[in-house]
Design a protein around this motif. Sequence first.
Motif, mmCIF file in Angstrom:
data_model
loop_
_atom_site.group_PDB
_atom_site.id
_atom_site.type_symbol
_atom_site.label_atom_id
_atom_site.label_comp_id
_atom_site.label_asym_id
_atom_site.label_seq_id
_atom_site.Cartn_x
_atom_site.Cartn_y
_atom_site.Cartn_z
ATOM 1 N N LEU A 11 0.844 -1.193 0.000
ATOM 2 C CA LEU A 11 0.000 0.000 0.000
ATOM 3 C C LEU A 11 0.881 1.246 0.000
ATOM 4 O O LEU A 11 1.985 1.231 0.550
ATOM 5 N N GLY A 13 0.544 5.216 1.160
ATOM 6 C CA GLY A 13 -0.223 6.287 1.777
ATOM 7 C C GLY A 13 0.410 7.620 1.413
ATOM 8 O O GLY A 13 1.622 7.713 1.240
ATOM 9 N N ALA A 25 -1.985 6.940 7.020
ATOM 10 C CA ALA A 25 -3.035 6.789 6.005
ATOM 11 C C ALA A 25 -2.991 5.403 5.369
ATOM 12 O O ALA A 25 -4.029 4.790 5.111
ATOM 13 N N ARG A 27 -2.058 2.678 6.739
ATOM 14 C CA ARG A 27 -2.517 1.684 7.712
ATOM 15 C C ARG A 27 -4.001 1.831 8.018
ATOM 16 O O ARG A 27 -4.715 0.864 8.220
ATOM 17 N N HIS A 28 -4.488 3.043 8.032
ATOM 18 C CA HIS A 28 -5.847 3.321 8.490
ATOM 19 C C HIS A 28 -6.924 2.693 7.598
ATOM 20 O O HIS A 28 -7.846 2.055 8.103
ATOM 21 N N THR A 29 -6.830 2.852 6.324
ATOM 22 C CA THR A 29 -7.874 2.364 5.423
ATOM 23 C C THR A 29 -8.039 0.849 5.444
ATOM 24 O O THR A 29 -9.153 0.364 5.617
ATOM 25 N N PRO A 30 -6.964 0.050 5.293
ATOM 26 C CA PRO A 30 -7.177 -1.401 5.312
ATOM 27 C C PRO A 30 -7.636 -1.928 6.664
ATOM 28 O O PRO A 30 -8.301 -2.957 6.729
ATOM 29 N N SER A 31 -7.335 -1.220 7.746
ATOM 30 C CA SER A 31 -7.752 -1.708 9.061
ATOM 31 C C SER A 31 -9.269 -1.646 9.226
ATOM 32 O O SER A 31 -9.827 -2.279 10.113
ATOM 33 N N LYS A 32 -9.961 -0.903 8.359
ATOM 34 C CA LYS A 32 -11.423 -0.835 8.403
ATOM 35 C C LYS A 32 -12.074 -2.102 7.829
ATOM 36 O O LYS A 32 -13.173 -2.460 8.232
ATOM 37 N N THR A 33 -11.396 -2.747 6.875
ATOM 38 C CA THR A 33 -12.014 -3.883 6.196
ATOM 39 C C THR A 33 -11.292 -5.211 6.385
ATOM 40 O O THR A 33 -11.898 -6.260 6.200
#
Length: 70
Positions: A11, A13, A25, A27-33
């Motif tokens: 990824l 960011g 950034a 790390r944040h997005t994939p941790s949601k899904t």
Amino acid sequence: MAENVYKVIELIGTSTESWEKAATAARHTPSKTLRDLRVAEICELDLQLKNGKVEAYRAKSQMSFKYQKG
């Protein structure tokens, strides 16, 4: 010990403020899904330039997560 399988994804960011925020950034997005994120490694830091000025900080990272059994 049980055998496990992990997937590694790459990824990138970005942030207009700092490399730290760019890494966050990524790390944040994939941790949601994705569940069971295990390791995040920052592989490369670079800058996006425009007219000789920093436009964005970029943090390329690799993250691993555990495959879930069916």
